[in-house]
Scaffold this active site. Structure first.
Site, PDB file in Angstrom:
ATOM      1  N   ASP A  69       5.871  -4.679  -4.641  1.00 23.29           N
ATOM      2  CA  ASP A  69       6.663  -3.570  -4.136  1.00 23.29           C
ATOM      3  C   ASP A  69       8.320  -3.653  -4.272  1.00 23.29           C
ATOM      4  O   ASP A  69       8.752  -4.846  -4.823  1.00 23.29           O
ATOM      5  CB  ASP A  69       6.284  -3.391  -2.650  1.00 23.29           C
ATOM      6  CG  ASP A  69       6.414  -1.833  -2.326  1.00 23.29           C
ATOM      7  OD1 ASP A  69       7.423  -1.404  -2.078  1.00 23.29           O
ATOM      8  OD2 ASP A  69       5.225  -1.335  -1.999  1.00 23.29           O
ATOM      9  N   HIS A  93       9.292  -0.887   3.073  1.00 23.84           N
ATOM     10  CA  HIS A  93       8.408  -0.272   2.462  1.00 23.84           C
ATOM     11  C   HIS A  93       7.121  -0.977   2.101  1.00 23.84           C
ATOM     12  O   HIS A  93       5.964  -0.924   2.426  1.00 23.84           O
ATOM     13  CB  HIS A  93       8.984   0.480   1.023  1.00 23.84           C
ATOM     14  CG  HIS A  93       8.049   1.183   0.341  1.00 23.84           C
ATOM     15  ND1 HIS A  93       7.255   0.855  -0.638  1.00 23.84           N
ATOM     16  CD2 HIS A  93       7.613   2.439   0.323  1.00 23.84           C
ATOM     17  CE1 HIS A  93       6.265   1.843  -1.204  1.00 23.84           C
ATOM     18  NE2 HIS A  93       6.722   2.728  -0.515  1.00 23.84           N
ATOM     19  N   SER A 127       2.647   6.622  -1.908  1.00 25.69           N
ATOM     20  CA  SER A 127       2.758   5.159  -1.207  1.00 25.69           C
ATOM     21  C   SER A 127       1.836   4.987  -0.318  1.00 25.69           C
ATOM     22  O   SER A 127       1.503   3.506  -0.479  1.00 25.69           O
ATOM     23  CB  SER A 127       4.135   5.042  -1.003  1.00 25.69           C
ATOM     24  OG  SER A 127       5.188   4.755  -1.903  1.00 25.69           O
TER      25      SER A 127
END
Length: 733
Positions: free
Chosen positions: A137, A164, A352
């Site tokens: 990521d 994230h 995502s």
């Protein structure tokens, strides 16, 4: 032409399979030995060579990247106004800046993975124990979050902790301290990396036995020219090469959120406002799974009630017409872990968030296959299983918005469980000029589904700047067909020139996955797998999956008509009605013994030796029709052994009165349940999940049963004592 034939399982094969099951049934998770076994199947010389090339290429390109970025005043790393992080990863062959960006603006519920978890409706207790997944990521996950603190390894120690990456990691493995944020595989572990050296690190991890990796990011769509969209570029070629050389490794990537971006002004179909043809980069690799975002409604039984594609989710097609995205998961308003503190959470949406739900579901299916059969599936089998069992949405067949439909881990697990009974899963090899053939009987009036899946070589062709070039990336083109009485059934295919139209049936020349469906199937069908042209490297591994079939004529009715065939001085011969292709589990004991002795035989006759006159004995039997599918036990038969004068007896004056309604209390229970009837020394209880999986069996002493070891949930209790059978349901807190 050579023909390879495969026939239905016979009882001798079933015996071998079942004995293998007895050996492996206690395994759980991915052991070091299994990782080494997976690694031994890799093309390790090719992987090592490719990794070396990637490292050299990476070091050279990083120098070039910094120089070009400085010359063009491009930022290497940037945090956009909306908080999203992007990073310049490569310079395209045409000079375009290729920026990675994260694709995000209860995943387990939509994928039906929750039905596999502890307390799920299948009673399987699959939570990812001992399993590991790689997450790449925009940074690394927060290491000490309470939801997974002991189950994460930070592989890139100098990398920045990223919100994230933390959300993606939590979506896969969060324990569920906050119930709504529970991960799909809540006992699994994650190795967290940043994306800077993703191909190099994945090549190394795959060589060491990694099964799955999650990539909830991709190339930023508004900084590349139109020809990139749908194009098979070097980045897709590289990822295909990794997966081909590591056949157990599967990459799971997010489709992206560019549907409404209008970034592609020259799509293969329609206008830029239609949203088609906005996939790019490694989302177009042939061998991985690309995940779309969906809005779905699931009922309490895990059935899909409605679904549509999310407003942001990127559409295909690939320029060569391949079906991408492959599958869809929930990407809307997913609550997960956040990096601002070790107890913080946040809600986000996007592909995502859809992707880790699918990745976690696939990890559970690998865990389940290992528990059932003692090994992991090849990536082509796992991918094929997911696409084979996905819930179709709207028009029949796949589409360029959500691929084959919504991920359905529940049905996938059931297909695994019913292997060699009402489903068939096999990893095969096709050689040049060979035809694979399999004849099966349909499960009456059910939908027969047959699919093949294979990990294809990377294509030698790479697009270097040509808009909408339709050159097929597929190297080894396999074909599946089903025939019956002169009629041929063909697989699904899509037409990129009519991207919004429904799928048709025909000769699929571009996809490394093909699926045929025959509704209301009846009778016998012949399934063949062939190939076009010459196979590169002379062979091609492929996986075949069938559902809605009867792989055996075995009946799962409990055996009946148990009788004495012969009696002697110290033995009896018991016989019963035979079942074709059945494996019998016989259990026998002296009535006052606590434990049953168990044996497995393939004939409907059992010689019981060493009996003592005037002792009382019990005997029961059930039939296994596959490694996992079995009948209920027969009603126990009981006899007082009297040598040659022995007769089977029927007891009508038991302490379990057949007129008394059977119940337990307290209900719900905490640690113990008590029966409302008295039991004898020979009374046996069984506790099953609501789906019929036996969880516990023992003697029911003093009309009490300990249930403290059971997780919270609804269960079925069965009581058996000679010719009496009773059952009820109870809930355990």
């Amino acid at each position: 032409m050579n023909t390879k034939n495969s026939t239905n399982s016979a009882s001798s094969i079933l015996t071998v399979l079942f004995l293998m099951f007895l050996v492996v049934m206690n395994l759980n998770g991915q052991t070091t030995e299994q990782r080494l076994k997976i690694a031994s199947n890799n093309k390790n010389i090719e992987l090592a060579s490719f990794k070396s090339n990637l490292v050299s290429d990476y070091e050279m390109k990083r120098i070039q990247l910094k120089e070009v970025a400085k010359l063009n005043n491009w930022k290497i790393k940037e945090t956009l106004a909306n908080g999203k992080k992007i990073e310049l990863q490569e310079i395209g062959e045409d000079g375009s800046p290729l920026y990675y960006e994260t694709y995000s603006d209860e995943a387990g519920l939509v994928s039906r993975a929750s039905t596999l978890n502890t307390n799920g409706m299948l009673g399987l207790h699959l939570d990812g124990d001992g399993m590991q997944v790689g997450v790449w990521d925009s940074g690394v996950a927060l290491e000490n979050h309470v939801e997974y603190a002991t189950r994460i390894k930070i592989a890139d120690d100098q990398s920045e902790v990223d919100a994230h990456a933390t959300r993606v990691t939590g979506s896969i493995i969060s324990t569920g301290h906050k119930k709504e944020a529970k991960g799909v595989a809540s006992m699994a572990s994650v190795v967290s990396h940043d994306w800077t050296r993703d191909k190099i690190e994945v090549t190394e991890a795959a060589a060491d036995g990694l099964l799955l990796s999650n990539h909830s990011y991709g190339i930023k769509a508004d900084r590349v020219p139109d020809w990139y969209f749908g194009a098979y570029t070097k980045v897709a070629q590289d990822w295909d090469k990794i997966m081909y050389n590591a056949p157990y490794y599967l990459m799971v990537s997010a489709a992206g959120n560019a549907q409404k971006s209008r970034d592609n002004e020259s799509p293969t179909y329609g206008t830029t406002t239609d949203g088609f043809d906005v996939l790019l980069g490694f989302t177009l690799a042939k061998n991985g799974i690309t995940v779309a975002g969906a809005n779905s409604k699931i009922d309490g039984n895990g059935n899909l009630k409605s679904a549509d594609v999310s407003a942001y989710s990127s559409f295909g097609p690939v320029d060569d017409g391949r079906i991408k995205p492959d599958i869809a998961g929930n990407g809307g308003s997913v609550l997960s872990t956040d990096s601002s503190s070790n107890t913080s959470y946040n809600t986000s949406s996007g592909t995502s968030m859809a992707t880790p739900g699918v990745t976690g579901s696939l990890l559970l299916l690998q865990q389940y296959n290992e528990e059932l059969y003692g090994s992991f599936m090849k990536a082509a089998t796992l991918k094929g299983l997911a696409l084979h069992t996905a819930d179709d949405v709207d028009a029949q067949g796949p589409d360029y918005k959500m691929g084959w439909g919504i991920m359905n881990a529940k049905i996938a697990a059931e297909v695994l469980y019913n292997k060699d009974f009402t489903s068939h899963i096999a990893e095969e090899l096709l050689e040049n000029g060979e035809t694979f053939s399999l004849t099966v009987s349909a499960e009456d009036n059910e939908t027969l589904i047959a699919s093949i899946s294979w990990t294809d070589l990377e294509s030698a062709y790479v697009n270097r700047g040509e808009l909408n070039n339709s050159t097929a990336a597929l190297i080894n083109d396999l074909d599946i067909r089903i025939t019956q009485n002169g009629k041929t059934f063909l697989p699904w295919k899509l037409n990129p020139a009519q991207a919004s139209s429904a799928a048709t049936r025909g000769d699929n020349k571009v996809d490394p996955f093909e699926r045929i469906e025959i509704p209301n199937a009846n009778g016998t069908y012949t399934i063949t797998v062939t190939h076009k042209g010459e196979l590169q490297n002379n062979t091609q591994d492929f996986s075949i999956i069938l559902s809605g079939v009867m792989m055996t004529t075995c009946s799962i009715e409990a055996p009946e008509q148990i009788s004495l065939e012969k009696t002697e001085i110290s033995s009896v011969d018991l016989t019963w009605d035979a079942t074709t292709d059945g494996l019998y589990e016989i259990q026998y004991k002296e009535v006052h013994q606590q434990e049953w002795s168990t044996e497995y035989i393939t004939i409907n006759n059992f010689a019981w030796n060493g009996l003592i006159v005037d002792n009382t004995y019990s005997f029961r039997i059930r039939t296994f029709c596959s490694q996992n599918v079995a009948s209920e036990y027969s009603d126990p038969v009981t006899f007082i052994f009297q040598g040659e004068e022995t007769v089977l007896e029927t007891f009508n004056t038991l302490s379990i009165d057949s007129e008394i309604p059977f119940s337990v209390y307290p209900n719900p229970a905490i640690d113990e349940i008590q029966l409302n009837i008295k039991t004898t020394d020979s009374t046996v209880f069984r506790i099953l999940s609501t789906s019929g999986v036996e969880l516990k069996m023992d003697s029911a002493t003093n009309s009490r049963i300990n249930v403290s070891d059971l997780p919270t949930g609804l269960y079925v209790l069965q009581i058996q004592d000679f010719d009496v059978n009773k059952s009820t349901k109870f809930y355990k807190y």
